[in-house]
Design a protein around this motif. Structure first.
Motif, PDB file in Angstrom:
ATOM      1  N   LYS A  44       0.823  -1.215   0.000  1.00  0.00           N
ATOM      2  CA  LYS A  44       0.000   0.000   0.000  1.00  0.00           C
ATOM      3  C   LYS A  44       0.855   1.262   0.000  1.00  0.00           C
ATOM      4  CE  LYS A  44      -3.819  -2.365   0.317  1.00  0.00           C
ATOM      5  NZ  LYS A  44      -4.402  -2.829  -0.910  1.00  0.00           N
ATOM      6  N   LYS A  45       2.051   1.203   0.608  1.00  0.00           N
ATOM      7  CA  LYS A  45       2.960   2.352   0.691  1.00  0.00           C
ATOM      8  C   LYS A  45       2.233   3.637   1.108  1.00  0.00           C
ATOM      9  CE  LYS A  45       6.349   0.535  -2.456  1.00  0.00           C
ATOM     10  NZ  LYS A  45       6.036  -0.412  -3.450  1.00  0.00           N
ATOM     11  N   PRO A  46       1.682   3.651   2.328  1.00  0.00           N
ATOM     12  CA  PRO A  46       0.916   4.829   2.763  1.00  0.00           C
ATOM     13  C   PRO A  46       1.794   6.065   2.961  1.00  0.00           C
ATOM     14  CG  PRO A  46       1.262   3.360   4.610  1.00  0.00           C
ATOM     15  CD  PRO A  46       1.792   2.652   3.390  1.00  0.00           C
ATOM     16  N   ASP A  47       1.178   7.224   2.738  1.00  0.00           N
ATOM     17  CA  ASP A  47       1.842   8.498   3.008  1.00  0.00           C
ATOM     18  C   ASP A  47       1.700   8.879   4.476  1.00  0.00           C
ATOM     19  OD1 ASP A  47       2.607   9.240   0.239  1.00  0.00           O
ATOM     20  OD2 ASP A  47       0.439   9.187  -0.055  1.00  0.00           O
ATOM     21  N   LEU A  48       0.714   8.264   5.148  1.00  0.00           N
ATOM     22  CA  LEU A  48       0.453   8.550   6.549  1.00  0.00           C
ATOM     23  C   LEU A  48      -0.298   7.370   7.146  1.00  0.00           C
ATOM     24  CD1 LEU A  48      -0.482  11.827   8.178  1.00  0.00           C
ATOM     25  CD2 LEU A  48      -2.071   9.939   8.526  1.00  0.00           C
ATOM     26  N   VAL A  49      -0.068   7.098   8.427  1.00  0.00           N
ATOM     27  CA  VAL A  49      -0.725   6.001   9.133  1.00  0.00           C
ATOM     28  C   VAL A  49      -1.487   6.575  10.324  1.00  0.00           C
ATOM     29  CG1 VAL A  49      -0.339   3.898  10.489  1.00  0.00           C
ATOM     30  CG2 VAL A  49       1.043   4.324   8.441  1.00  0.00           C
ATOM     31  N   ILE A  50      -2.700   6.058  10.525  1.00  0.00           N
ATOM     32  CA  ILE A  50      -3.516   6.405  11.702  1.00  0.00           C
ATOM     33  C   ILE A  50      -3.752   5.116  12.465  1.00  0.00           C
ATOM     34  CG2 ILE A  50      -5.747   7.271  12.511  1.00  0.00           C
ATOM     35  CD1 ILE A  50      -5.960   8.828   9.832  1.00  0.00           C
ATOM     36  N   THR A  51      -3.521   5.130  13.777  1.00  0.00           N
ATOM     37  CA  THR A  51      -3.754   3.923  14.564  1.00  0.00           C
ATOM     38  C   THR A  51      -4.403   4.237  15.906  1.00  0.00           C
ATOM     39  OG1 THR A  51      -2.742   1.924  15.498  1.00  0.00           O
ATOM     40  CG2 THR A  51      -1.431   3.936  15.595  1.00  0.00           C
ATOM     41  N   ASP A  52      -5.197   3.291  16.357  1.00  0.00           N
ATOM     42  CA  ASP A  52      -5.765   3.339  17.700  1.00  0.00           C
ATOM     43  C   ASP A  52      -4.694   2.837  18.669  1.00  0.00           C
ATOM     44  OD1 ASP A  52      -7.543   3.458  19.835  1.00  0.00           O
ATOM     45  OD2 ASP A  52      -8.666   1.678  19.258  1.00  0.00           O
ATOM     46  N   LEU A  53      -4.856   3.092  19.941  1.00  0.00           N
ATOM     47  CA  LEU A  53      -3.921   2.604  20.950  1.00  0.00           C
ATOM     48  C   LEU A  53      -4.349   1.236  21.466  1.00  0.00           C
ATOM     49  CD1 LEU A  53      -1.522   2.942  22.874  1.00  0.00           C
ATOM     50  CD2 LEU A  53      -3.032   4.199  24.403  1.00  0.00           C
ATOM     51  N   ASN A  54      -5.579   1.152  21.937  1.00  0.00           N
ATOM     52  CA  ASN A  54      -6.062  -0.076  22.564  1.00  0.00           C
ATOM     53  C   ASN A  54      -6.806  -0.943  21.555  1.00  0.00           C
ATOM     54  OD1 ASN A  54      -5.202   0.671  25.247  1.00  0.00           O
ATOM     55  ND2 ASN A  54      -6.827   2.179  25.187  1.00  0.00           N
ATOM     56  N   MET A  55      -6.122  -2.010  21.116  1.00  0.00           N
ATOM     57  CA  MET A  55      -6.725  -2.951  20.173  1.00  0.00           C
ATOM     58  C   MET A  55      -6.380  -4.363  20.634  1.00  0.00           C
ATOM     59  SD  MET A  55      -5.782  -1.159  16.516  1.00  0.00           S
ATOM     60  CE  MET A  55      -4.016  -0.998  16.843  1.00  0.00           C
ATOM     61  N   PRO A  56      -7.262  -5.326  20.357  1.00  0.00           N
ATOM     62  CA  PRO A  56      -6.928  -6.711  20.710  1.00  0.00           C
ATOM     63  C   PRO A  56      -5.767  -7.207  19.842  1.00  0.00           C
ATOM     64  CG  PRO A  56      -8.982  -6.610  19.463  1.00  0.00           C
ATOM     65  CD  PRO A  56      -8.558  -5.199  19.736  1.00  0.00           C
ATOM     66  N   GLY A  57      -4.995  -8.112  20.388  1.00  0.00           N
ATOM     67  CA  GLY A  57      -3.847  -8.618  19.641  1.00  0.00           C
ATOM     68  C   GLY A  57      -2.700  -7.637  19.740  1.00  0.00           C
ATOM     69  N   LEU A  58      -2.418  -6.984  18.650  1.00  0.00           N
ATOM     70  CA  LEU A  58      -1.318  -6.024  18.573  1.00  0.00           C
ATOM     71  C   LEU A  58      -1.831  -4.639  18.967  1.00  0.00           C
ATOM     72  CD1 LEU A  58       1.596  -6.480  17.552  1.00  0.00           C
ATOM     73  CD2 LEU A  58       0.837  -5.673  15.334  1.00  0.00           C
ATOM     74  N   ASP A  59      -1.297  -4.075  20.054  1.00  0.00           N
ATOM     75  CA  ASP A  59      -1.742  -2.740  20.467  1.00  0.00           C
ATOM     76  C   ASP A  59      -1.068  -1.666  19.606  1.00  0.00           C
ATOM     77  OD1 ASP A  59       0.709  -1.536  21.757  1.00  0.00           O
ATOM     78  OD2 ASP A  59       0.498  -3.298  23.036  1.00  0.00           O
ATOM     79  N   GLY A  60      -1.520  -0.432  19.730  1.00  0.00           N
ATOM     80  CA  GLY A  60      -1.032   0.655  18.893  1.00  0.00           C
ATOM     81  C   GLY A  60       0.440   0.975  19.049  1.00  0.00           C
ATOM     82  N   ILE A  61       0.963   0.880  20.269  1.00  0.00           N
ATOM     83  CA  ILE A  61       2.382   1.172  20.515  1.00  0.00           C
ATOM     84  C   ILE A  61       3.249   0.135  19.802  1.00  0.00           C
ATOM     85  CG2 ILE A  61       4.196   1.377  22.269  1.00  0.00           C
ATOM     86  CD1 ILE A  61       2.224   3.657  22.577  1.00  0.00           C
ATOM     87  N   THR A  62       2.906  -1.135  19.964  1.00  0.00           N
ATOM     88  CA  THR A  62       3.651  -2.209  19.305  1.00  0.00           C
ATOM     89  C   THR A  62       3.536  -2.074  17.793  1.00  0.00           C
ATOM     90  OG1 THR A  62       3.180  -3.634  21.195  1.00  0.00           O
ATOM     91  CG2 THR A  62       3.965  -4.721  19.193  1.00  0.00           C
TER      92      THR A  62
END
Length: 120
Positions: A44-62
């Motif tokens: 996809k080669k994004p120009d910008l990424v948006i992420t939540d912090l608290n997610m099941p599995g892989l959290d936003g920091i990781t």
């Protein structure tokens, strides 16, 4: 046209992001799981990424750390979009590689203003 990759376990939040950004001309890729988003970074080669912090599995920091480990995304702006507002969490996200922090709920104008600053 800028490509944005967004990860949030909430379909409602992803729909809000999509609504806010697609009508403003951004190309959007959305994922409910961070591990699925990571698999798509190279294609996809994004120009910008948006992420939540608290997610099941892989959290936003990781997730941010793993995005930063991808050489193609080392300097890609990353926005943490979360309900969390604790300074310690913000600092942890910044150290992991987050470029900006937006607290939910957000407005489309607020999101676009941050995008414009980061995508200059």
């Amino acid at each position: 046209m800028y490509k944005i990759l967004a990860v949030d376990d909430s379909p409602t939040v992803l729909a809000s992001i999509r609504l806010a950004l697609e009508r403003r001309g951004y190309e959007l890729y959305t994922f409910q799981r961070a591990d699925e988003a990571l698999k798509q970074l190279s294609t996809k080669k994004p120009d910008l990424v948006i992420t939540d912090l608290n997610m099941p599995g892989l959290d936003g920091i990781t997730f941010i750390r793993q995005v930063r480990a991808n050489s193609a995304c080392r300097f890609t702006p990353i926005i943490m979009l979360t309900t969390e507002s604790q300074q310690a969490k913000k600092e942890e996200a910044r150290k992991a590689g987050a470029t900006a922090w937006i607290t939910k709920p957000f407005t489309p104008d607020q999101l676009e203003m941050v995008l414009k600053k980061l995508l200059r």
